[in-house]
Design an enzyme around this catalytic site. Sequence first.
Site: not given
Ligand code: SAH
Length: 256
Positions: A13, A36, A58, A89-91, A169
């Site tokens: 993240p 992304d 996006k 981002g994230g997973d 989101m």
């Molecule tokens: N696949 C990602 C999520 C994607 S959806 C995951 O697993 O983290 C995108 C949403 O994730 C954003 O709108 C927000 O709600 C959240 N998000 C992702 N990274 C973030 C961060 N560093 N800080 C706060 N919210 C985050």
Amino acid sequence: METGFVSLVGAGPFGPDLLTLKALRRLQEADVILYDALVAESTRALFPHGTLAVSVGKRCGRHAMAQAEINRLLIRLARRGRRVVRLKGGDPYVFGRGGEEALALARAGIPFEVVPGVSSVAAVGALAGIPLTHRGLSQSAQIIQGHELDQTTDWSALARFAGTLVVLMGVGAVQEIAARLVAHGAEAARQIALVETAPDLQLHRSTSTLGEVAVHGLARRTAGPGIIYIGAVVGLARELAALGLEASSQLARSLP
Ligand code: SAH
């Protein structure tokens, strides 16, 4: 020519601190990286010089490239024998459309893998002092998205839900979410937090109650992404803060 390979990679993240070693290896071996908008600049700085890197990202509904187009591009590059990294981002499988890309690749007969990443769902809360579960406060968590609320949302069920509600989101809809939950019978005193990541990767946490937010909203502090946490676990962050024992040095000092 031999078919290439696609890695659907989670970047975590924030910056590279929470990138896995496997993700880093894949970035180093890649011929092409499709990334992304949520992928931090400091993570992009790890892309090897000379590796083709394309933003397909996006952010808040503004698509650089439509999903079908991304799928086609992944398939086309792999068919040209490229090692492709699709960095998210994230997973990749948590609101990341990784599953859609996996299906498209499988249908096209392209070999691929998933490299899981640290999801913001737990990580952002953890750094802000908010656990997903905590004995005596919450025994479960539910993750929803907040940008297409009407189509999928069972508000009565969410209002009744006793665990931790995590909204991705949903920053732009926080007042509406609080109002609907209260209207469907959720306790107005139920705690809510918004945790945002600023462009400098500092976290900002604002806490309130559903009743308050339903009426007054909850002001954003940054232009970055944010997660809404609803439930008694938010109280732990307040308790930790009151004890002066914030766990995270990443948390901005201005927090309540
Ligand atoms: N696949 C990602 C999520 C994607 S959806 C995951 O697993 O983290 C995108 C949403 O994730 C954003 O709108 C927000 O709600 C959240 N998000 C992702 N990274 C973030 C961060 N560093 N800080 C706060 N919210 C985050």
